[in-house]
Design a protein around this motif. Structure first.
Motif, PDB file in Angstrom:
ATOM      1  N   MET A 203       0.827  -1.208   0.000  1.00 20.00           N
ATOM      2  CA  MET A 203       0.000   0.000   0.000  1.00 20.00           C
ATOM      3  C   MET A 203       0.861   1.258   0.000  1.00 20.00           C
ATOM      4  SD  MET A 203      -2.999  -1.002   2.732  1.00 20.00           S
ATOM      5  CE  MET A 203      -3.595   0.684   2.837  1.00 20.00           C
ATOM      6  N   LEU A 204       1.930   1.235   0.815  1.00 21.73           N
ATOM      7  CA  LEU A 204       2.813   2.397   0.929  1.00 21.73           C
ATOM      8  C   LEU A 204       3.510   2.687  -0.399  1.00 21.73           C
ATOM      9  CD1 LEU A 204       3.723   4.420   3.089  1.00 21.73           C
ATOM     10  CD2 LEU A 204       5.646   2.893   3.585  1.00 21.73           C
ATOM     11  N   ILE A 205       3.941   1.623  -1.090  1.00 18.52           N
ATOM     12  CA  ILE A 205       4.625   1.777  -2.376  1.00 18.52           C
ATOM     13  C   ILE A 205       3.659   2.270  -3.457  1.00 18.52           C
ATOM     14  CG2 ILE A 205       5.795   0.515  -4.245  1.00 18.52           C
ATOM     15  CD1 ILE A 205       6.934  -1.337  -2.030  1.00 18.52           C
ATOM     16  N   ALA A 206       2.424   1.744  -3.416  1.00 26.77           N
ATOM     17  CA  ALA A 206       1.461   2.056  -4.483  1.00 26.77           C
ATOM     18  C   ALA A 206       0.699   3.354  -4.253  1.00 26.77           C
ATOM     19  CB  ALA A 206       0.462   0.901  -4.613  1.00 26.77           C
ATOM     20  N   ALA A 207       0.741   3.902  -3.043  1.00 25.18           N
ATOM     21  CA  ALA A 207      -0.115   5.036  -2.685  1.00 25.18           C
ATOM     22  C   ALA A 207       0.102   6.254  -3.578  1.00 25.18           C
ATOM     23  CB  ALA A 207       0.103   5.415  -1.221  1.00 25.18           C
ATOM     24  N   THR A 208       1.338   6.722  -3.688  1.00 28.32           N
ATOM     25  CA  THR A 208       1.613   7.941  -4.465  1.00 28.32           C
ATOM     26  C   THR A 208       1.357   7.756  -5.960  1.00 28.32           C
ATOM     27  OG1 THR A 208       3.185   8.758  -2.815  1.00 28.32           O
ATOM     28  CG2 THR A 208       3.356   9.667  -5.040  1.00 28.32           C
TER      29      THR A 208
END
Length: 255
Positions: free
Chosen positions: A177-182
């Motif tokens: 999620m953190l990698i895909a968020a931006t």
């Protein structure tokens, strides 16, 4: 320590881990869409920080809830009965979260459709309002994190009895999620029609949470298949629009 070594050497544990990671990532899509839409309403310099805080809170909340698995399981026990259905704390949380999602998505759709309505426009506000808006965004993310976290942990408990597997799966899913968020947030911002589609997804997810709270089970596969189909159609529309723009641009150059 011996239990962890035994799990590492157990092929069934690895299968359970992979299955649970995939399930947690899929369940995290709902949360990620909401975070992306909400943080895109903040000033550009605050968006990435808000995403990191929101997703970090999701991780902390999931790990904290994993530490109270016995209590989480009890949330599924009925506390009262109405309309022929025994309502548990989990049901009430799902209904509350669903209503919030429906309200929020409806409000955002109205704001997108009504171009004259700038009362909710966070970008043009003053400094003091921006600070309040940032806090409000984090508060709303935290609220939805709670709903999705409880649903996520109950799903994990139903799939495996091993706490280390649950912890690894949750950390892996939140890392994705953190990698895909931006990238997801940037993609949504650059494509206005995607915003409306994402809001429609949130409406559908909110409705699903409400009916599940009332005891009507909706297979998640149907929901995600509908989302994937709609997203596929929108991708085709985007390809067609880009092709028309290129054709129009080349035609203008020739003249």
């Amino acid at each position: 320590m011996q239990d962890i070594v035994a799990l590492v050497q157990d092929p069934a544990a690895w299968v359970a881990l992979v299955t649970l990671v995939v399930m947690e990532v899929v369940l995290g899509i709902d949360n990620l869409i909401f975070i992306s839409i909400l943080t895109n309403k903040l000033p550009p310099e605050s968006r990435e920080r808000a995403r990191k805080i929101g997703i970090g809170l999701a991780l902390v909340m999931r790990l904290a809830l994993l530490g109270t698995v016995a209590w989480i399981v009890q949330l599924t026990n009925p506390i009262f009965e109405a309309f022929g259905h025994g309502f548990s704390w989990k049901d009430l949380i799902l209904i509350a979260g669903g209503l919030f999602l429906v309200w929020k998505a409806t409000k955002e759709i109205h704001h997108s459709v009504d171009v004259d309505d700038h009362k909710e426009d966070l970008v043009g506000a003053g400094k003091e309002v921006l600070k309040m808006s940032f806090a409000s965004a984090i508060g709303q993310i935290l609220l939805l994190d709670l709903v999705f976290s409880i649903d996520s942990i109950i799903t994990a408990v139903g799939m495996t009895p091993h706490l280390p597997i649950m912890v690894v799966a949750v950390v892996a899913a939140v890392t994705v999620m953190l990698i895909a968020a931006t990238p997801l947030a940037n993609f949504i911002e650059k494509n206005p029609t995607i915003v409306m589609l994402a809001l429609a997804f949130l409406l559908m997810i909110g409705g699903t949470l409400i009916v599940e709270g009332f005891g009507v089970h909706v297979p998640k596969g149907y929901i995600y298949a509908a989302m994937a189909f709609s997203a596929g159609v929108e991708v085709l529309n985007m390809v067609a629009r880009n092709a028309r723009k290129r054709k129009k641009g080349s035609g203008t150059t020739l003249h």
